[in-house]
Design a protein around this motif. Structure first.
Motif, PDB file in Angstrom:
ATOM      1  N   GLY A  37      21.446  26.448  73.674  1.00 25.32           N
ATOM      2  CA  GLY A  37      21.396  25.781  72.375  1.00 25.32           C
ATOM      3  C   GLY A  37      21.812  24.321  72.389  1.00 25.32           C
ATOM      4  O   GLY A  37      22.465  23.840  71.452  1.00 25.32           O
ATOM      5  N   GLU A  38      21.411  23.588  73.426  1.00 26.84           N
ATOM      6  CA  GLU A  38      21.803  22.182  73.530  1.00 26.84           C
ATOM      7  C   GLU A  38      20.914  21.245  72.721  1.00 26.84           C
ATOM      8  O   GLU A  38      21.263  20.081  72.534  1.00 26.84           O
ATOM      9  N   ALA A  39      19.773  21.717  72.240  1.00 29.35           N
ATOM     10  CA  ALA A  39      18.830  20.837  71.551  1.00 29.35           C
ATOM     11  C   ALA A  39      19.427  20.293  70.254  1.00 29.35           C
ATOM     12  O   ALA A  39      19.958  21.043  69.431  1.00 29.35           O
ATOM     13  N   LYS A  40      19.348  18.988  70.097  1.00 33.47           N
ATOM     14  CA  LYS A  40      19.752  18.315  68.860  1.00 33.47           C
ATOM     15  C   LYS A  40      18.646  17.305  68.535  1.00 33.47           C
ATOM     16  O   LYS A  40      18.817  16.105  68.692  1.00 33.47           O
ATOM     17  N   PHE A  41      17.534  17.840  68.084  1.00 37.82           N
ATOM     18  CA  PHE A  41      16.333  17.030  67.925  1.00 37.82           C
ATOM     19  C   PHE A  41      16.538  15.883  66.951  1.00 37.82           C
ATOM     20  O   PHE A  41      17.106  16.058  65.870  1.00 37.82           O
ATOM     21  N   GLU A  42      16.074  14.702  67.360  1.00 37.75           N
ATOM     22  CA  GLU A  42      16.095  13.539  66.480  1.00 37.75           C
ATOM     23  C   GLU A  42      14.871  12.677  66.755  1.00 37.75           C
ATOM     24  O   GLU A  42      14.319  12.686  67.857  1.00 37.75           O
ATOM     25  N   LEU A  43      14.457  11.932  65.755  1.00 38.16           N
ATOM     26  CA  LEU A  43      13.290  11.068  65.868  1.00 38.16           C
ATOM     27  C   LEU A  43      13.660   9.762  66.550  1.00 38.16           C
ATOM     28  O   LEU A  43      14.826   9.354  66.554  1.00 38.16           O
ATOM     29  N   LEU A  44      12.653   9.101  67.109  1.00 35.10           N
ATOM     30  CA  LEU A  44      12.906   7.852  67.828  1.00 35.10           C
ATOM     31  C   LEU A  44      13.226   6.710  66.868  1.00 35.10           C
ATOM     32  O   LEU A  44      14.009   5.815  67.194  1.00 35.10           O
ATOM     33  N   MET A  57      12.029   1.796  59.112  1.00 29.11           N
ATOM     34  CA  MET A  57      11.887   0.693  60.065  1.00 29.11           C
ATOM     35  C   MET A  57      10.526   0.029  59.872  1.00 29.11           C
ATOM     36  O   MET A  57       9.514   0.710  59.705  1.00 29.11           O
ATOM     37  N   PRO A  58      10.448  -1.311  59.875  1.00 28.91           N
ATOM     38  CA  PRO A  58       9.155  -1.993  59.721  1.00 28.91           C
ATOM     39  C   PRO A  58       8.145  -1.568  60.789  1.00 28.91           C
ATOM     40  O   PRO A  58       8.515  -1.245  61.920  1.00 28.91           O
ATOM     41  N   LEU A  59       6.876  -1.564  60.412  1.00 28.84           N
ATOM     42  CA  LEU A  59       5.823  -1.103  61.319  1.00 28.84           C
ATOM     43  C   LEU A  59       5.850  -1.842  62.656  1.00 28.84           C
ATOM     44  O   LEU A  59       5.719  -1.232  63.722  1.00 28.84           O
ATOM     45  N   GLU A  60       6.001  -3.152  62.606  1.00 28.61           N
ATOM     46  CA  GLU A  60       6.011  -3.935  63.837  1.00 28.61           C
ATOM     47  C   GLU A  60       7.155  -3.524  64.750  1.00 28.61           C
ATOM     48  O   GLU A  60       6.994  -3.425  65.974  1.00 28.61           O
ATOM     49  N   GLU A  61       8.314  -3.238  64.148  1.00 22.64           N
ATOM     50  CA  GLU A  61       9.467  -2.831  64.953  1.00 22.64           C
ATOM     51  C   GLU A  61       9.307  -1.413  65.488  1.00 22.64           C
ATOM     52  O   GLU A  61       9.822  -1.085  66.555  1.00 22.64           O
ATOM     53  N   LYS A  62       8.610  -0.546  64.752  1.00 25.57           N
ATOM     54  CA  LYS A  62       8.324   0.794  65.266  1.00 25.57           C
ATOM     55  C   LYS A  62       7.489   0.700  66.549  1.00 25.57           C
ATOM     56  O   LYS A  62       7.752   1.401  67.536  1.00 25.57           O
ATOM     57  N   SER A 111      11.313   1.405  74.415  1.00 25.28           N
ATOM     58  CA  SER A 111      12.098   2.600  74.741  1.00 25.28           C
ATOM     59  C   SER A 111      11.332   3.601  75.587  1.00 25.28           C
ATOM     60  O   SER A 111      11.898   4.226  76.483  1.00 25.28           O
ATOM     61  N   ILE A 112      10.044   3.783  75.305  1.00 25.97           N
ATOM     62  CA  ILE A 112       9.249   4.822  75.968  1.00 25.97           C
ATOM     63  C   ILE A 112       8.445   4.257  77.135  1.00 25.97           C
ATOM     64  O   ILE A 112       8.369   4.862  78.211  1.00 25.97           O
ATOM     65  N   TYR A 113       7.854   3.082  76.965  1.00 26.42           N
ATOM     66  CA  TYR A 113       6.974   2.533  77.996  1.00 26.42           C
ATOM     67  C   TYR A 113       7.694   1.619  78.992  1.00 26.42           C
ATOM     68  O   TYR A 113       7.112   1.245  80.012  1.00 26.42           O
ATOM     69  N   GLY A 114       8.927   1.216  78.702  1.00 21.74           N
ATOM     70  CA  GLY A 114       9.633   0.289  79.591  1.00 21.74           C
ATOM     71  C   GLY A 114       9.122  -1.134  79.492  1.00 21.74           C
ATOM     72  O   GLY A 114       9.317  -1.937  80.401  1.00 21.74           O
ATOM     73  N   LEU A 153      -0.619  -3.824  55.475  1.00 18.90           N
ATOM     74  CA  LEU A 153      -0.289  -2.421  55.266  1.00 18.90           C
ATOM     75  C   LEU A 153       1.099  -2.256  54.655  1.00 18.90           C
ATOM     76  O   LEU A 153       1.322  -1.387  53.810  1.00 18.90           O
ATOM     77  N   THR A 154       2.020  -3.099  55.072  1.00 18.18           N
ATOM     78  CA  THR A 154       3.358  -3.053  54.494  1.00 18.18           C
ATOM     79  C   THR A 154       3.296  -3.422  53.008  1.00 18.18           C
ATOM     80  O   THR A 154       3.909  -2.758  52.166  1.00 18.18           O
ATOM     81  N   SER A 155       2.534  -4.466  52.696  1.00 22.26           N
ATOM     82  CA  SER A 155       2.395  -4.898  51.302  1.00 22.26           C
ATOM     83  C   SER A 155       1.718  -3.831  50.452  1.00 22.26           C
ATOM     84  O   SER A 155       1.991  -3.713  49.249  1.00 22.26           O
ATOM     85  N   GLU A 156       0.830  -3.049  51.069  1.00 21.93           N
ATOM     86  CA  GLU A 156       0.095  -2.019  50.337  1.00 21.93           C
ATOM     87  C   GLU A 156       0.878  -0.714  50.201  1.00 21.93           C
ATOM     88  O   GLU A 156       0.385   0.250  49.616  1.00 21.93           O
ATOM     89  N   GLY A 157       2.079  -0.657  50.775  1.00 15.49           N
ATOM     90  CA  GLY A 157       2.928   0.516  50.602  1.00 15.49           C
ATOM     91  C   GLY A 157       2.849   1.542  51.706  1.00 15.49           C
ATOM     92  O   GLY A 157       3.293   2.681  51.534  1.00 15.49           O
ATOM     93  N   PHE A 158       2.334   1.147  52.889  1.00 18.36           N
ATOM     94  CA  PHE A 158       2.204   2.085  53.993  1.00 18.36           C
ATOM     95  C   PHE A 158       3.220   1.836  55.112  1.00 18.36           C
ATOM     96  O   PHE A 158       3.100   2.391  56.203  1.00 18.36           O
ATOM     97  N   GLY A 159       4.207   1.006  54.849  1.00 21.70           N
ATOM     98  CA  GLY A 159       5.169   0.654  55.884  1.00 21.70           C
ATOM     99  C   GLY A 159       6.047   1.790  56.350  1.00 21.70           C
ATOM    100  O   GLY A 159       6.663   1.716  57.417  1.00 21.70           O
ATOM    101  N   HIS A 160       6.117   2.881  55.576  1.00 19.59           N
ATOM    102  CA  HIS A 160       6.974   4.018  55.935  1.00 19.59           C
ATOM    103  C   HIS A 160       6.309   4.968  56.926  1.00 19.59           C
ATOM    104  O   HIS A 160       6.971   5.890  57.438  1.00 19.59           O
ATOM    105  N   LEU A 161       5.028   4.782  57.210  1.00 20.86           N
ATOM    106  CA  LEU A 161       4.305   5.738  58.053  1.00 20.86           C
ATOM    107  C   LEU A 161       4.697   5.602  59.524  1.00 20.86           C
ATOM    108  O   LEU A 161       5.060   4.516  59.987  1.00 20.86           O
TER     109      LEU A 161
END
Length: 555
Positions: free
Chosen positions: A429-436, A441-446, A453-456, A473-481
């Motif tokens: 039971g060591e799993a403590k799942f979390e998102l990256l 977080m702004p789309l560009e920073e995602k 972090s993943i590709y080095g 997309l951020t202005s249109e309200g999709f920045g949370h995706l």
């Protein structure tokens, strides 16, 4: 024997027996012949059953040497059933494009296959045809709307919805349609993607039920009007008819392994240009029906696993308990610089160099709080010294167990050690799942977070058009995706020739596409294509019906 000969020699159980093994009522089965059935999983929403344990199978970056991720998924599932742990496998459906292009089939291999192999690899239950039809119905309704007066004032230069076909065909990447005069519509540039890259496929695989699917279809943005306002499928009143075409397809497909264990094979988005996971409907149903569910994500962990965690789990609430990373001695030597023709020769120095690729995948999986384990998929040319080196290196340098697996040759019995190791990992039971990254977080920073972090990578280079689109997309309200990276599967970098674990490279993002129905933003990197071409000698050249009426060439 070849894979197809092994599959033909198997004694399959009637699909009703497989369903009975999962306590699925017979009146909820919709058989497609004797050995395949769709399952109405709606009854599970009314059942107060605890979820089983979800195990993800991923891999190192693919090489011409082969890794065997699907084969390992099936072998592990069979092995868990062998040791008394009821298990269902959840796999993607093969696309006709790769089957007739490079792969020649995608139902596992050797004695670790899902069957009936030929039916699964070809038209199966027609799900991909339904998705193709739903997608192209929407395309036809866009052109029809413009033809009959264009009430929504669609700017025909800004129609973003392309057509799809489930085949590799580079000639269809860019076309001009509507030629032949006014009676045939209006000429405009268009093009085709492969069906598995369709947003309908992505929405289909992320939908929780039919109502959710119809809502997602309605949110798909297909064009912009002359005031730059988005036009959706719902604006064209297309989502209802599209959902009708997908109604039966949304029911998961129940099949079996060579050893008579249950498997759901359902949905199939690509992992280099989409999110690369089987359907949420199938995975959630399997979790209600079994103690363990073993599923796979496409290509290497940098693509498939990252999207499984950051897109599928984010949107569905799934939380994996363990992750199996598949590697082969041959593939590790390939990442260490060995040419394909020399992979059968022992080479510990190249093997050590190639371990850098495996190391990064292990580190990446741990970033999500999921404990990893390495499955060494055995090949006949592997030497004892090479196997011992990988196991010792994993234990001493990477603090992870590496288990030798012979499921291709022995079926479930060849993966029992892996099954026991996975069970131990889950039981601890060591799993403590979390998102990256968080939604806010702004789309560009995602995108930068994934690249670094993943590709080095050291950074991301955004094309001017891509940077502008992210701002829009951020202005249109999709920045949370969340972000769906469309990148070559062969390397951590956008350059497929960079094997191993390249560092400090720059990831070029040349385009940004919004998948409003699937609810993610696609970042297209480098030269990746959404419509593959056939190789010089496609598998289709070897696929035929022999004198006995049997199919040759699928494997």
């Amino acid at each position: 024997m070849s894979d197809i000969e092994i599959a033909r020699a198997a004694k399959l159980r009637p699909i009703e027996d497989i369903a009975r093994q999962l306590a699925i009522p017979a009146d909820l089965l919709f058989p497609y012949g004797r050995f395949v059935a769709k399952v109405d999983t709606g009854f599970l929403a009314r059942e107060d059953r605890a979820d089983g344990n979800l195990v993800l199978v991923t891999a190192i970056n693919p090489t011409p040497a082969g890794e065997g991720k699907t084969t390992t998924t099936v072998g592990l599932g069979d092995a868990l059933n062998l040791i008394g742990e009821p298990t269902v496998m959840c796999l993607r459906e093969p696309s006709l494009g790769p089957c007739f292009g490079l792969k020649g089939g995608a139902a596992g291999g050797g004695y670790a296959q899902v069957v009936p192999m030929e039916q699964i690899n070809l038209h199966f239950t027609g799900d991909f045809h339904a998705i193709t039809s739903a997608h192209n119905l929407l395309a036809a309704m866009i052109d029809n709307h413009v033809y009959w007066g264009n009430e929504k004032d669609i700017d025909t230069r800004r129609i973003t919805w392309r057509r799809v076909i489930d085949m590799n065909d580079r000639s269809l990447r860019w076309i001009v349609g509507g030629l032949g005069g006014a009676a045939n519509g209006f000429p405009r540039e268009d093009g085709f993607d492969i069906t598995v890259a369709s947003e309908v496929m992505a929405a289909f695989c992320l939908a929780r039920n039919l109502a959710d699917l119809e809502a997602r279809l309605g949110r798909i943005i297909v064009a912009y009007d002359r005031d730059r306002q988005a036009i959706t499928a719902k604006d064209l009143q297309a989502e209802g008819a599209m959902a009708v075409l997908l109604k039966d397809a949304l029911m998961p497909n129940l099949v079996q392994t060579l050893e008579g264990n249950p498997a759901f094979v359902h949905g199939g988005p690509f992992a280099n240009i989409a999110h690369g996971c089987n359907s949420v409907v199938a995975t959630q149903a399997a979790l209600k029906l079994s103690r363990f569910v073993v599923t796979e994500a496409g290509f290497g962990a940098d693509l498939g696993a990252e999207k499984f965690f950051d897109i599928k789990c984010r949107k569905s609430g799934l939380a994996p308990k363990a992750c199996v990373i598949v590697a082969t001695i041959r593939a590790l030597k390939s990442h260490g610089g060995v040419a394909k023709e020399a992979l059968n020769t022992e080479n510990l120095a190249a093997l050590e160099a190639g371990m850098a690729n495996l190391r990064r995948h292990i580190e990446n999986v741990r970033r999500f709080g999921v404990p990893p384990i390495v499955a060494i998929n055995h090949f006949a040319a592997d030497t004892e010294a090479e196997i011992a080196f990988v196991q010792r290196y994993c234990q001493e340098q990477l603090d992870v167990e590496a288990v030798l697996c012979r499921h291709w040759a022995l079926g479930g019995a060849g993966a029992v050690d892996l099954a026991r190791a996975v069970k131990r990992l889950v039981d601890v039971g060591e799993a403590k799942f979390e998102l990256l990254y968080p939604d806010e977080m702004p789309l560009e920073e995602k995108i930068r977070t994934i690249a670094r972090s993943i590709y080095g990578a050291s950074d991301v280079a955004f094309d001017g058009k891509a940077a502008k689109r992210l701002h829009e997309l951020t202005s249109e309200g999709f920045g949370h995706l969340p972000i769906c990276m469309a990148k070559t599967q062969y390397s951590f970098a956008a350059d497929p020739s960079l094997r191993g674990a390249p560092k400090d490279h720059v990831v070029p993002v040349r385009d940004i596409r919004l998948a409003a129905g699937a609810e993610f933003v696609v970042a297209i990197c480098g030269d990746v294509m959404t419509m593959p071409g056939l190789p010089r000698h496609p598998a289709a050249e070897r696929i035929r019906i022999n004198a006995d009426g049997l199919i040759d060439g699928l494997f």
